[in-house]
Enzyme design. Sequence first.
Site, PDB file in Angstrom:
ATOM      1  CG  HIS A  54     -13.992 -10.541  36.409  1.00 37.55           C
ATOM      2  ND1 HIS A  54     -13.458 -10.952  35.308  1.00 37.55           N
ATOM      3  CD2 HIS A  54     -14.408  -9.492  36.394  1.00 37.55           C
ATOM      4  CE1 HIS A  54     -13.640  -9.835  34.350  1.00 37.55           C
ATOM      5  NE2 HIS A  54     -14.095  -8.971  35.126  1.00 37.55           N
ATOM      6  N   GLY A  67     -15.872  -2.615  45.024  1.00 35.97           N
ATOM      7  CA  GLY A  67     -16.791  -2.976  46.153  1.00 35.97           C
ATOM      8  C   GLY A  67     -16.490  -4.117  46.789  1.00 35.97           C
ATOM      9  CB  THR A 120     -12.659  -7.150  45.166  1.00 38.67           C
ATOM     10  OG1 THR A 120     -13.209  -7.797  43.809  1.00 38.67           O
ATOM     11  CG2 THR A 120     -11.452  -7.568  45.240  1.00 38.67           C
ATOM     12  CB  SER A 159     -20.251  -3.734  42.912  1.00 43.38           C
ATOM     13  OG  SER A 159     -19.909  -4.850  42.174  1.00 43.38           O
ATOM     14  N   GLY A 160     -17.945  -3.597  40.459  1.00 39.25           N
ATOM     15  CA  GLY A 160     -17.503  -3.244  39.012  1.00 39.25           C
ATOM     16  C   GLY A 160     -18.677  -3.379  38.175  1.00 39.25           C
ATOM     17  CG  ASP A 215     -14.643  -2.614  36.263  1.00 37.49           C
ATOM     18  OD1 ASP A 215     -14.229  -3.084  37.272  1.00 37.49           O
ATOM     19  OD2 ASP A 215     -15.491  -3.448  35.826  1.00 37.49           O
ATOM     20  CG  HIS A 272     -18.681  -5.346  34.581  1.00 40.16           C
ATOM     21  ND1 HIS A 272     -18.858  -6.488  34.841  1.00 40.16           N
ATOM     22  CD2 HIS A 272     -17.397  -5.066  35.026  1.00 40.16           C
ATOM     23  CE1 HIS A 272     -18.091  -6.944  35.751  1.00 40.16           C
ATOM     24  NE2 HIS A 272     -17.009  -6.258  35.697  1.00 40.16           N
TER      25      HIS A 272
END
Length: 145
Positions: free
Chosen positions: A12, A39, A41, A58-59, A64, A91
């Site tokens: 996060h 993404g 990260t 991206s999450g 995820d 999310h």
Amino acid sequence: MNSKKKIALVAHDNRKKALISWCEANSEVLSNHSLCGTGTTAKLIKEATGLEVFPYKSGPMGGDQQIGAAIVNEDIDFMIFFWDPLTAQPHDPDVKALLRISVLYDIPIAMNESTAEFLIKSPIMKEQHERHIIDYYQKIRKDNF
């Protein structure tokens, strides 16, 4: 799972710096494995360490869920997920689903630095390891018929 692990790296926003620092400290070990991540990260880890990290979305944009699908397809063996326990995420349901899939498919998960250290330094990291996946189809048949 083989001796060369397929590792997902997820964090996060408030935990990205900690994960990047952890990856820098463990880059020698991580370089022996296949890496992927959500993404931003994945991009930040690659920039900071030079490690090859395959980026999913991206999450909040579905990353995820992409990682969860990769776990189901046996394309991920291991997950380091530094999550922020103090901030609600838009999310959160996706995160819960990702953790459920991780448990269902018996992959190791580290959600903080201490656990990540224990896992990455385990002798099992260099060995093949058999997952113990629960046969839920058998359970469903047994309970319903």
